[in-house]
Design an enzyme around this catalytic site. Structure first.
Site, PDB file in Angstrom:
ATOM      1  N   PRO A  87       0.796  -1.226   0.000  1.00 45.52           N
ATOM      2  CA  PRO A  87       0.000   0.000   0.000  1.00 45.52           C
ATOM      3  C   PRO A  87       0.830   1.278   0.000  1.00 45.52           C
ATOM      4  O   PRO A  87       1.844   1.396   0.700  1.00 45.52           O
ATOM      5  CB  PRO A  87      -0.828  -0.131   1.275  1.00 45.52           C
ATOM      6  CG  PRO A  87      -0.988  -1.606   1.459  1.00 45.52           C
ATOM      7  CD  PRO A  87       0.311  -2.196   1.009  1.00 45.52           C
ATOM      8  N   CYS A  88       0.345   2.260  -0.777  1.00 45.82           N
ATOM      9  CA  CYS A  88       1.052   3.538  -0.956  1.00 45.82           C
ATOM     10  C   CYS A  88       0.651   4.647   0.018  1.00 45.82           C
ATOM     11  O   CYS A  88       1.472   5.532   0.294  1.00 45.82           O
ATOM     12  CB  CYS A  88       0.817   4.047  -2.378  1.00 45.82           C
ATOM     13  SG  CYS A  88       1.404   2.929  -3.665  1.00 45.82           S
ATOM     14  N   PRO A  89      -0.601   4.676   0.540  1.00 47.00           N
ATOM     15  CA  PRO A  89      -1.006   5.808   1.377  1.00 47.00           C
ATOM     16  C   PRO A  89      -0.069   6.154   2.525  1.00 47.00           C
ATOM     17  O   PRO A  89       0.059   7.340   2.853  1.00 47.00           O
ATOM     18  CB  PRO A  89      -2.394   5.364   1.886  1.00 47.00           C
ATOM     19  CG  PRO A  89      -2.924   4.513   0.790  1.00 47.00           C
ATOM     20  CD  PRO A  89      -1.735   3.744   0.293  1.00 47.00           C
ATOM     21  N   PRO A  90       0.612   5.180   3.176  1.00 43.22           N
ATOM     22  CA  PRO A  90       1.504   5.574   4.270  1.00 43.22           C
ATOM     23  C   PRO A  90       2.608   6.537   3.869  1.00 43.22           C
ATOM     24  O   PRO A  90       3.160   7.240   4.720  1.00 43.22           O
ATOM     25  CB  PRO A  90       2.085   4.231   4.743  1.00 43.22           C
ATOM     26  CG  PRO A  90       1.053   3.223   4.370  1.00 43.22           C
ATOM     27  CD  PRO A  90       0.510   3.713   3.064  1.00 43.22           C
ATOM     28  N   PHE A  91       2.946   6.598   2.559  1.00 44.31           N
ATOM     29  CA  PHE A  91       4.055   7.425   2.106  1.00 44.31           C
ATOM     30  C   PHE A  91       3.620   8.555   1.172  1.00 44.31           C
ATOM     31  O   PHE A  91       4.450   9.334   0.723  1.00 44.31           O
ATOM     32  CB  PHE A  91       5.085   6.541   1.393  1.00 44.31           C
ATOM     33  CG  PHE A  91       5.484   5.341   2.203  1.00 44.31           C
ATOM     34  CD1 PHE A  91       6.297   5.467   3.310  1.00 44.31           C
ATOM     35  CD2 PHE A  91       5.010   4.077   1.872  1.00 44.31           C
ATOM     36  CE1 PHE A  91       6.643   4.362   4.075  1.00 44.31           C
ATOM     37  CE2 PHE A  91       5.354   2.964   2.623  1.00 44.31           C
ATOM     38  CZ  PHE A  91       6.168   3.111   3.739  1.00 44.31           C
TER      39      PHE A  91
END
Length: 424
Positions: A87-91
């Protein structure tokens, strides 16, 4: 580069386990590069249906990739490649760049699976945000962990347009290889040419005889901005936030939705009424060839799958570089990893007993107390920071990494249980 070593006997194929496989962009690219999938795991049911629709013989499992009821990493010990697009949202800026404090973060967890699976290589991709100074401590922890496990890492920010995809789409890619293979790894060379949006989509825009297809193609004379797949929590199928829509409009495209059909013969001039893209057009801009891949679900579900995918040509190019490293093909030059150090993290790491506030201010000029407070707050998103007072002065000590590594009591589990239907 080793001198005088013999090239290994090439294998016809290599095996891969893919985490968070999505709709198969990375999977298709790796397949083109010579990898066979032992396993593909994905949370989204539509994406799993897409994978099975196109590769019915694959072992595709639906569920949380960190759930041992879905798969057991130890069952795949020794696989050639462990790959994934976690998943990309954390960054991402849209995800507030919470890093290890984000319940969706699986990057460090994926790296941790190397300890169990012991693959010959690891390949993980994520958004550009992971390459920024905000995540320098996070990246350093990844590098340190891989070194302990006996792997040599390589980081690089790659743009899809450098590999023949008519779209910018920068992605931060981590490759890690065993010591015997690492000297033979080199990042893939850029392609000589990337088509513009107009060149890539002209035949589809003209499919119904649109009289202004030529005029539109001349307007769409650049590569596309990054296609945004979006989250299950927000909206339907459109081409992204306001800034992205403005960029699409400069290319003669209405980014406020997805069309069911190409423009009709009598459709207005694009300067008067810009056309919208179809699902097939979006997949072309992501690097799929026409007719080679089908997508499951209705229009919004299909668009999300395509928009969140890793472009197949980029995965193919990286996959071929990994295969070359496996085959010990000698290089004219080798790749190295250059990392941007975080002075606060480095200082705290070098002094496990703790560092006083005055020492931090003196060691990290020209820091002020206010700047130090912001840096500590940012660092505390990824690491616990222990603070105590000694003789009236605050002492800061670097604590444990906050990210999910597989802990049974981690806060991630409650979030996934409560919000699984909205996680993307």
């Amino acid at each position: 580069m080793p001198v005088g070593t013999k090239q290994r006997l090439k294998q016809s194929t290599y095996e891969v386990v893919e985490l968070c496989a999505g709709a198969g962009g990375q999977a298709l690219g790796l397949e083109r590069a010579g990898f066979e999938h032992q396993l593909a795991i994905e949370l989204d049911e539509h994406a799993c249906s897409t994978l099975l629709m196109n590769r019915p013989n694959w072992d595709v499992r639906t569920g949380d990739v960190a759930d041992t009821q879905v798969w057991k990493p130890a069952d795949f010990e020794g696989v050639d490649l462990l790959a994934g697009g976690v998943p990309c949202p954390p960054f991402s800026i849209a995800g507030k760049q919470l890093g290890a404090s984000d319940e969706r973060d699986l990057f460090a967890w994926a790296v941790e699976q190397v300890a169990t699976i012991r693959p010959r290589a690891l390949m993980l991709e994520n958004v550009r945000g992971l390459s920024t100074p905000r995540f320098a401590p996070y990246r350093q922890r990844i590098l340190d962990r891989l070194a302990v496990l006996g792997y040599e890492p390589f980081w690089r920010l790659l743009s899809a347009s450098d590999y023949g995809v008519p779209q910018l789409r920068p992605r931060f890619v981590l490759i890690a290889l065993r010591k015997e293979d690492a000297p033979y790894f080199s990042w893939p060379s850029p392609a000589e040419f990337a088509p513009s949006v107009g060149m890539a989509l002209f035949d589809q825009m003209a499919a119904n005889g649109w009289r202004h297809a030529d005029a539109w193609s001349k307007i769409a004379n650049d590569v596309a901005p990054t296609i945004v797949g979006g989250s299950k929590k927000h909206g339907g199928a459109d081409l992204g936030p306001t800034r992205a829509k403005a960029a699409w409009l400069q290319l003669g495209v209405d980014g406020k939705g997805i069309a069911n059909e190409p423009p009709a013969r009598s459709a207005p001039h694009p300067l008067k009424t810009p056309p919208r893209l179809t699902i097939e057009m979006v997949s072309r801009l992501q690097g799929w060839n026409r007719g080679e891949w089908e997508f499951s679900g209705r229009k919004t579900a299909q668009y999300r799958q395509i928009g969140n995918a890793f472009p197949p040509p980029v995965a193919q190019a990286i996959g071929k570089s990994i295969v070359s490293a496996f085959d010990h093909i000698e290089l004219s030059s080798t790749s190295t990893t250059q990392t941007q150090a975080d002075p606060l993290y480095d200082l705290l790491r070098r002094h496990p007993e703790g560092v006083s506030e005055n020492s931090l201010l003196n060691e990290i000029p020209p820091a002020t107390s206010e700047q130090l407070g912001k840096w500590l707050s940012s660092l505390a998103l990824d690491f616990n920071i222990d603070i105590r007072t000694v003789n009236g002065e605050r002492i800061f000590k670097l604590g444990d990494f906050r990210g999910f590594l597989g802990q049974e009591d981690h806060f991630r589990h409650e979030y996934i249980e409560q919000h699984r239907s909205r996680v993307s």
